[in-house]
Design a protein around this motif. Structure first.
Motif, mmCIF file in Angstrom:
data_model
loop_
_atom_site.group_PDB
_atom_site.id
_atom_site.type_symbol
_atom_site.label_atom_id
_atom_site.label_comp_id
_atom_site.label_asym_id
_atom_site.label_seq_id
_atom_site.Cartn_x
_atom_site.Cartn_y
_atom_site.Cartn_z
ATOM 1 N N GLY A 21 41.134 43.587 34.421
ATOM 2 C CA GLY A 21 40.206 44.425 33.780
ATOM 3 C C GLY A 21 40.775 45.488 32.599
ATOM 4 N N THR A 22 42.283 45.369 32.709
ATOM 5 C CA THR A 22 43.004 46.088 31.765
ATOM 6 C C THR A 22 44.360 45.415 31.228
ATOM 7 O OG1 THR A 22 43.929 48.421 31.079
ATOM 8 C CG2 THR A 22 44.365 47.456 33.344
ATOM 9 N N VAL A 23 44.637 44.670 31.957
ATOM 10 C CA VAL A 23 45.835 44.045 31.742
ATOM 11 C C VAL A 23 45.475 42.431 31.551
ATOM 12 C CG1 VAL A 23 48.538 43.390 31.927
ATOM 13 C CG2 VAL A 23 47.578 45.555 32.212
ATOM 14 N N PRO A 24 45.563 41.790 30.598
ATOM 15 C CA PRO A 24 45.011 40.594 30.634
ATOM 16 C C PRO A 24 45.940 39.542 31.593
ATOM 17 C CG PRO A 24 45.343 41.001 28.260
ATOM 18 C CD PRO A 24 45.982 42.051 29.196
ATOM 19 N N LEU A 25 45.429 38.677 32.133
ATOM 20 C CA LEU A 25 46.154 37.698 33.060
ATOM 21 C C LEU A 25 45.321 36.356 33.646
ATOM 22 C CD1 LEU A 25 46.011 38.006 36.791
ATOM 23 C CD2 LEU A 25 44.899 40.201 35.802
ATOM 24 N N ASN A 26 46.134 35.365 33.859
ATOM 25 C CA ASN A 26 45.610 34.368 34.019
ATOM 26 C C ASN A 26 46.212 33.722 35.397
ATOM 27 O OD1 ASN A 26 45.342 31.267 34.131
ATOM 28 N ND2 ASN A 26 44.239 31.738 32.056
ATOM 29 N N VAL A 27 45.554 33.632 36.417
ATOM 30 C CA VAL A 27 46.192 33.345 37.704
ATOM 31 C C VAL A 27 46.799 31.756 37.527
ATOM 32 C CG1 VAL A 27 44.962 35.076 39.143
ATOM 33 C CG2 VAL A 27 43.875 32.549 38.543
ATOM 34 N N ARG A 28 46.064 31.214 36.906
ATOM 35 C CA ARG A 28 46.566 29.708 37.105
ATOM 36 C C ARG A 28 47.837 29.571 35.987
ATOM 37 N NH1 ARG A 28 41.252 26.028 36.073
ATOM 38 N NH2 ARG A 28 40.600 27.776 34.651
ATOM 39 N N GLU A 29 47.954 30.256 34.986
ATOM 40 C CA GLU A 29 49.197 30.188 34.199
ATOM 41 C C GLU A 29 50.230 31.050 34.959
ATOM 42 O OE1 GLU A 29 48.108 31.946 30.173
ATOM 43 O OE2 GLU A 29 46.624 30.235 29.895
ATOM 44 N N LEU A 30 49.990 32.023 35.633
ATOM 45 C CA LEU A 30 50.905 32.488 36.382
ATOM 46 C C LEU A 30 51.717 31.815 37.507
ATOM 47 C CD1 LEU A 30 49.580 36.187 36.594
ATOM 48 C CD2 LEU A 30 51.692 35.589 35.216
ATOM 49 N N GLY A 31 50.453 30.898 38.104
ATOM 50 C CA GLY A 31 51.107 29.993 39.071
ATOM 51 C C GLY A 31 51.014 30.570 40.316
ATOM 52 N N VAL A 32 50.390 31.701 40.658
ATOM 53 C CA VAL A 32 50.093 32.398 41.903
ATOM 54 C C VAL A 32 49.443 31.541 42.723
ATOM 55 C CG1 VAL A 32 50.573 34.765 41.316
ATOM 56 C CG2 VAL A 32 48.346 33.771 41.330
ATOM 57 N N ASP A 33 49.839 31.788 44.143
ATOM 58 C CA ASP A 33 49.158 30.766 45.159
ATOM 59 C C ASP A 33 47.817 31.470 45.553
ATOM 60 O OD1 ASP A 33 51.251 28.745 45.487
ATOM 61 O OD2 ASP A 33 52.256 30.427 45.749
ATOM 62 N N PHE A 34 48.029 33.009 45.505
ATOM 63 C CA PHE A 34 46.850 33.790 46.035
ATOM 64 C C PHE A 34 46.781 34.673 45.103
ATOM 65 C CE2 PHE A 34 48.786 32.044 49.933
ATOM 66 C CZ PHE A 34 48.008 31.494 50.500
ATOM 67 N N ALA A 35 45.709 35.507 44.996
ATOM 68 C CA ALA A 35 45.656 36.674 44.007
ATOM 69 C C ALA A 35 44.353 37.525 44.784
ATOM 70 C CB ALA A 35 45.370 36.485 42.692
ATOM 71 N N THR A 36 44.520 38.861 44.923
ATOM 72 C CA THR A 36 43.443 39.673 45.414
ATOM 73 C C THR A 36 43.412 40.912 44.750
ATOM 74 O OG1 THR A 36 42.676 40.599 47.399
ATOM 75 C CG2 THR A 36 45.089 40.554 47.228
ATOM 76 N N GLY A 37 42.240 41.476 44.533
ATOM 77 C CA GLY A 37 41.793 42.682 44.129
ATOM 78 C C GLY A 37 40.695 43.167 44.293
ATOM 79 N N GLY A 38 39.990 44.044 43.733
ATOM 80 C CA GLY A 38 38.859 44.867 44.163
ATOM 81 C C GLY A 38 38.224 45.168 42.569
ATOM 82 N N SER A 39 36.840 45.873 42.833
ATOM 83 C CA SER A 39 36.039 45.927 41.746
ATOM 84 C C SER A 39 36.045 47.679 41.468
ATOM 85 C CB SER A 39 34.597 45.587 42.054
ATOM 86 O OG SER A 39 34.860 44.443 42.177
ATOM 87 N N VAL A 40 36.605 48.552 42.439
ATOM 88 C CA VAL A 40 36.613 49.812 42.349
ATOM 89 C C VAL A 40 37.132 50.447 40.944
ATOM 90 C CG1 VAL A 40 37.006 51.973 43.426
ATOM 91 C CG2 VAL A 40 36.538 49.970 44.857
ATOM 92 N N LYS A 41 38.158 49.848 40.483
ATOM 93 C CA LYS A 41 38.971 50.509 39.436
ATOM 94 C C LYS A 41 38.321 50.097 37.892
ATOM 95 C CE LYS A 41 42.352 50.496 42.849
ATOM 96 N NZ LYS A 41 42.260 51.650 43.508
ATOM 97 N N TRP A 42 39.212 49.212 37.554
ATOM 98 C CA TRP A 42 39.237 48.931 36.017
ATOM 99 C C TRP A 42 37.955 48.207 35.657
ATOM 100 C CZ3 TRP A 42 42.611 51.807 33.225
ATOM 101 C CH2 TRP A 42 43.608 52.326 33.948
#
Ligand SMILES: Cc1ncc(COP(=O)(O)O)c(C=O)c1O
Length: 392
Positions: free
Chosen positions: A192-213
């Protein structure tokens, strides 16, 4: 950038406060109230039928809205209540009793992530945390050196919550995969503030929440799991929603669903997901690239203003390495923060960082100046005006 200010009318609290706390609780969009009313109306009028008319599918359907923001494929994100649950689900996919039992993390990771892996030591896991030398950054070469053939999982924050330092996730993923380890990225402080693409980064898992950005409010955490890993992952933290045929109510062992439902457990937080949708839609419509441009300019401006005032700033100087928050370290930071809140300047304080100040797409440049000026006024009125480390 000025056109982004047109969004201000969608966020009622911006008329009444100087809102600099989107790293902690993004402002509530008007649409969230409408969505919560919709939830109540559906519950009241459709009753039990609501489940098959949409509620049952919400963890994946709403996860799809987050997926668009973080570059996940369709159906690859499921909603949970928070990061702590998501990390625990991930941790429960692995056997920690063998030789490959190491978890590598950074000492500046958000504590919830560390608590979970510390607790896992009871099952045989070994948590290794890479220290920060300056309290701001995490040396990437030390992260890479800590990852070895005994590493099962690398658990990192993309953006460090205290200092806003952006980690080199790609380099860490490449090293982890080289030795057969997996990576979970906590993207709470980036999505929500720094662009990212989980598939391009190649991470196996990602997690976060909605409270912030993401301006989605509490109770709507999300979990991304790389699709090709699904068949090999069977979370021990599970429940009936993860079963292939939940409505068969079989009493024998779970048969995990083939799709992302395998990462669910019990009844989801339906109102939390209703509340969160509007924030996701707004962030998607604006585009994180546009938010980032404004954020980089405003955090640079904020650092300049704070330093001109003689305050120490605990954030990377290079905007490319800095997320959306700037920690301003003043004497008696905790007390100053309390007074700022009383005066309707919304910020927070973190020990070892300072007063965290975060403009978002709806912030005006002049609000940065006003915030620093107000800190000066408070210090001049009471506390001793000696720039230095935060006390607590
Ligand atoms: C990076 C990061 N991860 C996790 C959390 C919170 O975890 P949870 O969703 O379990 O409350 C926060 C802040 O609240 C955070 O900044």
């Amino acid at each position: 950038m000025e056109t982004l200010l047109e969004w201000r009318k969608e966020f009622p609290i911006l008329d009444r406060t100087v809102y600099m706390i989107s790293h902690s609780l993004g402002a509530m969009p008007r649409g969230a109230s409408r969505r919560l009313q919709e939830y109540a109306d559906i519950w009241a009028t459709r009753g039990i039928r609501a489940w098959e008319e949409g509620w049952w599918n919400m963890p994946v359907e709403v996860g799809g809205l987050v997926g668009k923001i973080i570059g996940a494929g369709p159906g690859e994100v499921v909603m949970h209540q928070n990061v702590s649950i998501c990390q625990s689900i991930i941790a429960s996919c692995f056997d920690w009793s063998g030789k490959r039992n190491k978890v590598v993390s950074e000492s500046l990771n958000f504590p919830t992530n560390l608590y979970i892996y510390h607790a896992l030591e009871r099952l045989g896991a070994r948590l290794v945390t890479v220290p920060s030398e300056d309290g701001i950054s995490v040396p990437v070469e030390k992260m890479l050196a800590a990852i070895d053939e005994e590493t099962q999982l690398v658990s990192i924050s993309h953006v460090i919550f205290l200092s806003s330092f952006i980690q080199d996730v790609k380099a860490i993923v490449d090293r982890a995969h080289e030795v057969g380890a997996m990576v979970v990225a906590d993207i709470y402080q980036s999505a929500g503030t720094v662009p990212l693409n989980v598939r391009e980064l190649g991470v196996d898992f990602a997690t976060g929440g909605s409270v912030k950005w993401l301006c989605g409010g509490p109770g709507a955490g999300y979990l991304y799991v790389r699709r090709d890993l699904w068949p090999q992952l069977e979370p021990m933290l599970t429940g009936w929603m993860a079963d292939r045929e939940p409505f068969a109510f079989e009493a024998d062992a779970i048969r995990y669903a083939d799709d992302a439902y395998r990462f669910l457990n019990g009844s989801p937080n339906i109102p939390g997901m209703y509340a969160a949708r509007t924030g996701y839609e707004i962030i998607s419509e604006i585009g994180v690239e546009n938010i980032r441009k404004k954020s980089m300019a405003q955090t640079s401006l904020l650092i300049d203003v704070a330093e001109e005032a003689g305050f120490r700033v605990n954030a990377p100087r290079d905007p490319q390495k800095r997320g959306g928050t700037v920690a301003i370290d003043v004497p008696n930071g905790y007390e100053v923060t309390k007074e700022l809140l009383r005066r309707d300047f919304l910020v927070d304080f973190r020990p070892r960082a300072g007063i965290r100040v975060a403009p978002h797409f709806y912030s005006k440049d002049e609000e940065l100046d006003l915030t620093v000026r107000e800190i000066r006024k408070i210090l001049a009125a009471g506390a001793q005006n000696q720039p230095g480390r935060a006390s607590a």
